[in-house]
Design a protein around this motif. Structure first.
Motif, mmCIF file in Angstrom:
data_model
loop_
_atom_site.group_PDB
_atom_site.id
_atom_site.type_symbol
_atom_site.label_atom_id
_atom_site.label_comp_id
_atom_site.label_asym_id
_atom_site.label_seq_id
_atom_site.Cartn_x
_atom_site.Cartn_y
_atom_site.Cartn_z
ATOM 1 N N SER A 129 0.844 -1.180 0.000
ATOM 2 C CA SER A 129 0.000 0.000 0.000
ATOM 3 C C SER A 129 0.888 1.242 0.000
ATOM 4 N N GLU A 130 0.259 2.368 -0.285
ATOM 5 C CA GLU A 130 1.011 3.623 -0.327
ATOM 6 C C GLU A 130 1.587 3.928 1.049
ATOM 7 N N ARG A 131 2.818 4.391 1.061
ATOM 8 C CA ARG A 131 3.484 4.734 2.315
ATOM 9 C C ARG A 131 3.749 6.220 2.347
ATOM 10 N N ILE A 132 3.612 6.776 3.542
ATOM 11 C CA ILE A 132 3.794 8.205 3.753
ATOM 12 C C ILE A 132 5.028 8.398 4.639
ATOM 13 N N GLN A 179 2.221 3.104 6.435
ATOM 14 C CA GLN A 179 1.207 2.715 5.459
ATOM 15 C C GLN A 179 -0.060 3.524 5.668
ATOM 16 N N ARG A 180 -0.554 4.081 4.578
ATOM 17 C CA ARG A 180 -1.815 4.831 4.624
ATOM 18 C C ARG A 180 -2.937 3.865 5.015
ATOM 19 N N GLY A 181 -3.837 4.335 5.875
ATOM 20 C CA GLY A 181 -4.985 3.527 6.262
ATOM 21 C C GLY A 181 -4.738 2.604 7.433
ATOM 22 N N GLN A 232 2.725 15.348 7.596
ATOM 23 C CA GLN A 232 2.763 14.728 6.263
ATOM 24 C C GLN A 232 1.354 14.380 5.772
ATOM 25 N N PHE A 233 0.539 13.812 6.649
ATOM 26 C CA PHE A 233 -0.817 13.434 6.258
ATOM 27 C C PHE A 233 -1.689 14.660 6.018
ATOM 28 N N ASP A 240 -5.288 14.539 4.087
ATOM 29 C CA ASP A 240 -5.908 13.415 4.787
ATOM 30 C C ASP A 240 -6.376 13.837 6.171
ATOM 31 N N VAL A 244 -6.669 12.963 10.144
ATOM 32 C CA VAL A 244 -5.829 12.265 11.115
ATOM 33 C C VAL A 244 -6.546 12.252 12.451
#
Length: 173
Positions: free
Chosen positions: A80-83, A99-101, A124-125, A130, A132
């Motif tokens: 999955s996408e990582r931030i 990992q997002r989510g 970052q999020f 996004d 949080v």
């Protein structure tokens, strides 16, 4: 799809669980196609509980928010996408970031930069737009900095700082 999950996971009164167990019902799979009449006859559960169990049958095998069981192993294995955490060394350890989510718990000994890492991750999020959720069990997060992070973004932000009582029990010998 029926599940082999225990009937203990069902939102039923303890007495109903006891009656079901005594009659040999152990998993959701055991209850998957049973009728209310049969439950009343076999277990002695009250009719309203039997109807509740029948109504729950559609949800057997599902976990709210879970990945559908029909997903292939290849899809589930995809990264999955990582931030970024804002710390290159930590990002390297985490194989690219958080990992997002996912839910992340930051813990460590006193003096370790948990709050700094948390603020970097939140930032970052927030930059990505996004939402949080921050649960600060120790009440140590800098509220002013959290408010600063939320300013100037295209989403509505309402920060509520609610004290969450946390009790700890320590074992004594």
């Amino acid at each position: 799809m029926s599940s082999s999950r225990s009937i203990l996971s069902l939102p039923l009164p303890k007495e109903a669980i006891s009656l079901l167990t005594a009659a040999g019902y152990e998993s959701q799979k055991d209850l998957a196609s049973v009728t209310a009449e049969r439950l009343i006859r076999d277990t002695g559960v009250p009719p309203e509980i039997a109807q509740q169990i029948v109504a729950l049958q559609d949800s057997f095998g599902t976990i709210p928010g879970a990945v559908p069981a029909s997903q292939s192993a290849a899809v589930l294995a995809q990264a999955s996408e990582r931030i970024s955490t804002g710390c290159s060394g930590l990002d390297k350890l985490l194989k690219g970031g958080i990992q997002r989510g996912h839910i992340v718990e930051l813990s460590g000994p006193p003096g370790s930069p948990k709050d700094l890492v948390a603020m970097n991750v939140i930032e970052q999020f927030v930059k990505l737009g996004d939402q949080v959720v921050v649960v600060d069990c120790q009440g140590m997060m800098n509220r002013r900095r959290l408010l600063e992070l939320s300013q100037g973004h295209d989403f509505d932000t309402q920060l509520n700082f609610l004290p969450i009582p946390v009790s700890r029990t320590e074992a004594t010998n």
